[in-house]
Design an enzyme around this catalytic site. Structure first.
Site, mmCIF file in Angstrom:
data_model
loop_
_atom_site.group_PDB
_atom_site.id
_atom_site.type_symbol
_atom_site.label_atom_id
_atom_site.label_comp_id
_atom_site.label_asym_id
_atom_site.label_seq_id
_atom_site.Cartn_x
_atom_site.Cartn_y
_atom_site.Cartn_z
ATOM 1 N N HIS A 79 18.104 -36.558 -6.626
ATOM 2 C CA HIS A 79 17.431 -36.893 -5.375
ATOM 3 C C HIS A 79 15.929 -36.602 -5.444
ATOM 4 O O HIS A 79 15.289 -36.470 -4.408
ATOM 5 C CB HIS A 79 18.105 -36.148 -4.210
ATOM 6 N N LYS A 134 5.863 -4.377 -4.127
ATOM 7 C CA LYS A 134 7.320 -4.324 -4.025
ATOM 8 C C LYS A 134 7.821 -4.317 -2.586
ATOM 9 O O LYS A 134 8.768 -5.001 -2.257
ATOM 10 C CB LYS A 134 7.845 -3.088 -4.748
ATOM 11 N N GLU A 175 7.586 -14.973 -11.159
ATOM 12 C CA GLU A 175 6.863 -13.805 -10.654
ATOM 13 C C GLU A 175 6.350 -12.880 -11.749
ATOM 14 O O GLU A 175 5.326 -12.237 -11.564
ATOM 15 C CB GLU A 175 7.680 -13.038 -9.616
ATOM 16 N N CYS A 227 0.847 -1.183 0.000
ATOM 17 C CA CYS A 227 0.000 0.000 0.000
ATOM 18 C C CYS A 227 0.890 1.243 0.000
ATOM 19 O O CYS A 227 1.913 1.301 0.671
ATOM 20 C CB CYS A 227 -0.938 0.119 1.187
ATOM 21 N N TRP A 253 -2.735 -2.741 -1.582
ATOM 22 C CA TRP A 253 -2.434 -4.170 -1.710
ATOM 23 C C TRP A 253 -3.251 -4.821 -0.605
ATOM 24 O O TRP A 253 -2.971 -4.644 0.580
ATOM 25 C CB TRP A 253 -0.946 -4.428 -1.507
ATOM 26 N N LYS A 271 12.496 -15.068 -10.855
ATOM 27 C CA LYS A 271 12.201 -13.990 -11.808
ATOM 28 C C LYS A 271 11.147 -14.455 -12.810
ATOM 29 O O LYS A 271 10.182 -13.750 -13.098
ATOM 30 C CB LYS A 271 13.455 -13.558 -12.594
ATOM 31 N N ASN A 276 -1.630 2.346 5.723
ATOM 32 C CA ASN A 276 -0.788 1.246 5.248
ATOM 33 C C ASN A 276 -0.365 0.445 6.479
ATOM 34 O O ASN A 276 0.204 1.003 7.400
ATOM 35 C CB ASN A 276 0.436 1.829 4.532
ATOM 36 N N GLY A 277 -0.703 -0.834 6.489
ATOM 37 C CA GLY A 277 -0.325 -1.669 7.627
ATOM 38 C C GLY A 277 -1.425 -2.653 7.959
ATOM 39 O O GLY A 277 -2.330 -2.881 7.146
ATOM 40 N N GLU A 296 17.317 -17.657 -8.343
ATOM 41 C CA GLU A 296 16.860 -16.317 -8.719
ATOM 42 C C GLU A 296 16.248 -16.326 -10.127
ATOM 43 O O GLU A 296 15.241 -15.654 -10.382
ATOM 44 C CB GLU A 296 18.043 -15.335 -8.617
ATOM 45 N N ARG A 343 3.875 -0.359 -4.773
ATOM 46 C CA ARG A 343 3.636 -0.901 -3.434
ATOM 47 C C ARG A 343 2.321 -1.677 -3.324
ATOM 48 O O ARG A 343 2.049 -2.316 -2.325
ATOM 49 C CB ARG A 343 3.622 0.244 -2.413
HETATM 50 C C1 F6R Z 1 11.527 -10.466 -6.240
HETATM 51 C C2 F6R Z 1 11.564 -9.454 -5.210
HETATM 52 C C3 F6R Z 1 11.288 -9.869 -3.812
HETATM 53 C C4 F6R Z 1 12.142 -9.050 -2.825
HETATM 54 C C5 F6R Z 1 11.711 -9.362 -1.390
HETATM 55 C C6 F6R Z 1 12.583 -8.646 -0.382
HETATM 56 O O1 F6R Z 1 11.857 -9.934 -7.476
HETATM 57 O O2 F6R Z 1 11.786 -8.300 -5.456
HETATM 58 O O3 F6R Z 1 11.469 -11.227 -3.624
HETATM 59 O O4 F6R Z 1 13.476 -9.349 -3.025
HETATM 60 O O5 F6R Z 1 10.384 -8.987 -1.208
HETATM 61 O O6 F6R Z 1 12.515 -7.275 -0.564
HETATM 62 P P1 F6R Z 1 13.611 -6.301 -0.004
HETATM 63 O O7 F6R Z 1 14.870 -6.587 -0.715
HETATM 64 O O8 F6R Z 1 13.083 -4.932 -0.288
HETATM 65 O O9 F6R Z 1 13.729 -6.591 1.460
#
Ligand code: F6R
Length: 610
Positions: free
Chosen positions: A506, A605, A490, A2, A74, A487, A98-99, A483, A27
């Site tokens: 395994h 994010k 997501e 949010c 969100w 990527k 937000n929270g 990773e 956000r």
């Molecule tokens: C994936 C992504 C998330 C963040 C995670 C931690 O692309 O961006 O997995 O890496 O939410 O976020 P931060 O780094 O802001 O603590």
């Protein structure tokens, strides 16, 4: 999660709120709304869905006034509908939040008993009724907010408007981020820096327990104890342009291609080439002469930052010979980890606001640990709660999928490992000089990889119909495989999994069927021969192998359906290079499929709830 914003000034509030919300949309983006106080009273407009819907509505029904609040959501409590969208209202009190309010059920019962009617399924609605309740009992809005802060359990960043009061907004913060700052005859509060950048680069970062008010001509700040405080604004090393798309189709694309420049910024000022040394003065407190004041390192992070942490473990243990462990922050905080004053905790976070990482770090400090954060956002909660921070200087990362922050974190971890190695006397001058020389070539090497983008796009288009894609790697490139899978899933919503290549036998090898794409991260290093054997195993079962390999590796090329080449480099920096094809592959698959690359479904994010 949010984004919230409040504006008081001389200008029309609506375009300012909308611009701010656009900069905060990463956000959360499942509903949005604004409330603006104008000559005819307060107008609230809310829509289900993204900000673009609210923008269309406001174009048809313009809302005028010079004080306003806004929200992009969100969803936590209640579906993403218009009724659950913020702002919420109770009589004259209108709020954005937000929270998460943990005791909302109990508060709701009380408020219903007091005659308040609830119209949404949100936890937020209790806050505005509660403030209205105290106002009804005779409190001023300010006093009511001060009381409500004590009554709420959970996390909040709040901006509150009273329809009867012109030119003033109230705010409060605990657990969710809030920054305040102002321009000429105007002041704003918002969840994050980018929303304020068009007006100022000097921002006040609010601490938990802070509350106060903004008017056109000032910001009044009060601490948890209710006493007035003056806090110096912090200068932000970003500008408004850095948070714009700059001609690229997506922020993610821009952020991928920015990485060579970001790398220059990560390294700037931290390398003394002539001395063959790394400068991280902020970490001097970790040494007593040449002796470390800690015995082991514990890295905590979530998501992509966790993957960076996994690479960090290889670097720190191998180069500095210090035992290192890596934990998901959400697990670490609940598993009674062994922490004492000889533990160095390294939280890694792009946003610096991730709730689990922050809570784990606070817990570790309570046990006496020293904390060095690796963080991208200056002034963020995680950097403020640490003893010291290594800032990644990646600039604002807006695309929800982390890219440039990841490679900047990898470089910061490498610098840290080299710094520890050198200070401990584990690396002689010649070795350090060679490593530093190589580090300085990184921006160029990264450019070389990015120059293969068109080739990677072709491969991406070929695999975009696959049902699932597997990623394998070993050593420091095993986390890169994880990773790569993260990527892809997501942003393209394709099923993808990353594995340590040696683990395939395994269990996961059962997933291999004819034509299943397997991305093998196999640069020329000590593990390459092992990965080659694992490639043979999946090939024998019909997999279509895409090898990310060192240029000119004919043996690997022969065994691959597609190859993506990276330049020759030492194992310490290959993860920074192999990460780039992972990002490009995911980006082009998602773009080909037409998903919302910068705002993938269900994600936000900055994860400020646990
Ligand atoms: C994936 C992504 C998330 C963040 C995670 C931690 O692309 O961006 O997995 O890496 O939410 O976020 P931060 O780094 O802001 O603590």
């Amino acid at each position: 999660m949010c984004g919230i914003i409040g504006y008081v000034g001389k200008s029309e509030a609506t375009p300012i709120l909308m611009d701010g919300l656009k900069r905060l949309e990463y956000r959360g983006y499942d509903s949005a709304g604004i409330a603006v106080a104008g000559p005819e009273g307060v107008t609230i407009e809310r829509v289900e869905g993204k900000l673009a819907g609210l923008e269309r509505l406001l174009a048809e029904k313009p809302v005028h006034g010079t004080t306003g609040i806004g929200h992009t959501r969100w969803a936590t409590h209640g579906r993403p509908t218009e009724t659950n969208a913020h702002p919420h209202r109770s009589g004259d009190i209108i709020i954005v939040h937000n929270g998460i309010i943990e005791n909302y059920i109990e508060l709701k019962k009380f408020l219903v008993g007091e005659g308040f009617e609830f119209t949404s399924e949100t936890d937020t609605e209790v806050i505005c009724h509660l403030i209205a309740y105290h106002c009804r009992k005779g409190d001023t809005t300010f006093r009511a907010l001060a009381r409500v802060r004590e009554e709420l359990h959970g996390s909040y960043a709040l901006v509150v408007m009273n329809a009867r009061e012109q030119g003033v907004l109230y705010f409060a913060k605990r657990g969710s981020p809030l920054v305040a700052g102002g321009g000429e005859k105007e002041n704003l509060v918002a969840s994050d820096i980018p929303a304020l950048l068009p007006y100022t680069r000097d921002m006040i970062f609010l601490e938990d327990g802070d509350y106060g008010l903004i008017r056109e001509n000032g910001i009044e700040l009060y601490g948890a104890d209710g006493k007035r405080i003056e806090r110096k604004p912090q200068r932000i090393p970003w500008n408004a342009l850095m948070a714009e798309r700059g001609g690229y189709k997506h922020f993610m694309q821009k952020e991928i291609f920015e990485q060579p420049t970001v790398m220059l910024d990560v390294l700037a000022g931290r390398i003394q080439k002539d001395r063959g040394a790394i400068t991280l003065e902020e970490l001097d407190f970790l040494f007593d002469g040449s002796k470390l004041v800690f015995d082991r390192v514990s890295i905590i992070a979530c998501g992509t930052s966790y993957h960076a942490g996994l690479v960090g473990k290889y670097l720190i243990e191998s180069l500095a010979r210090v035992p290192a462990s890596v934990d998901l922050a959400s697990e670490f905080r609940y598993r009674e980890p062994l922490i004492d004053d000889r533990t160095l905790i390294i939280p890694i976070s792009q946003s610096g606001e991730t709730a689990d990482t922050l809570a784990a770090q606070v817990m570790a400090r309570e046990h006496g640990a020293k904390v060095v954060a690796i963080c991208n956002v200056v002034g963020s909660s995680i950097s403020r709660a640490a003893n010291a921070s290594i800032y990644t200087h990646a600039g604002p990362e807006i695309g929800v999928a982390s890219t440039k922050a990841f490679t900047a974190q990898l470089a910061a971890l490498y610098l840290l490992a080299l710094y520890l190695a050198e200070k401990k006397g584990m690396a002689d001058r010649k070795t350090m000089a060679a490593r530093i020389d190589e580090l300085l070539t990184l921006p160029r090497l990264m450019k070389n990889v990015l120059n293969c983008a068109d080739h990677i796009r072709e491969i991406a288009e070929e695999i975009s119909d696959a049902t699932h894609v597997l990623f394998i790697g070993r050593g420091a490139n095993y986390p890169v495989a994880l990773e790569g899978a993260l990527k892809l899933k997501e942003i393209s919503y394709m099923h993808a999994e990353g594995f340590a290549a040696g683990e395939l036998k395994h269990g996961p090898i059962a997933l291999i069927d004819h034509g299943v794409p397997v991305v093998a991260v196999a640069p020329r290093d000590a593990m390459r021969q092992k990965v080659l054997s694992n490639i043979e195993e999946v090939r024998a079962r019909g997999a279509a192998v895409i090898s990310v390999m060192t240029e000119g590796d004919a043996e690997l090329a022969e065994r691959s359906k597609y190859t993506i080449e990276i330049p020759e480099a030492s194992w310490c920096i290959t993860p920074i290079l192999t990460a780039l094809p992972m990002q490009l592959l995911a980006y082009y698959v998602a773009d080909h499929k037409g998903t919302d690359v910068d705002q993938p479904r269900n994600l936000a994010k900055s994860v400020t709830v646990e």
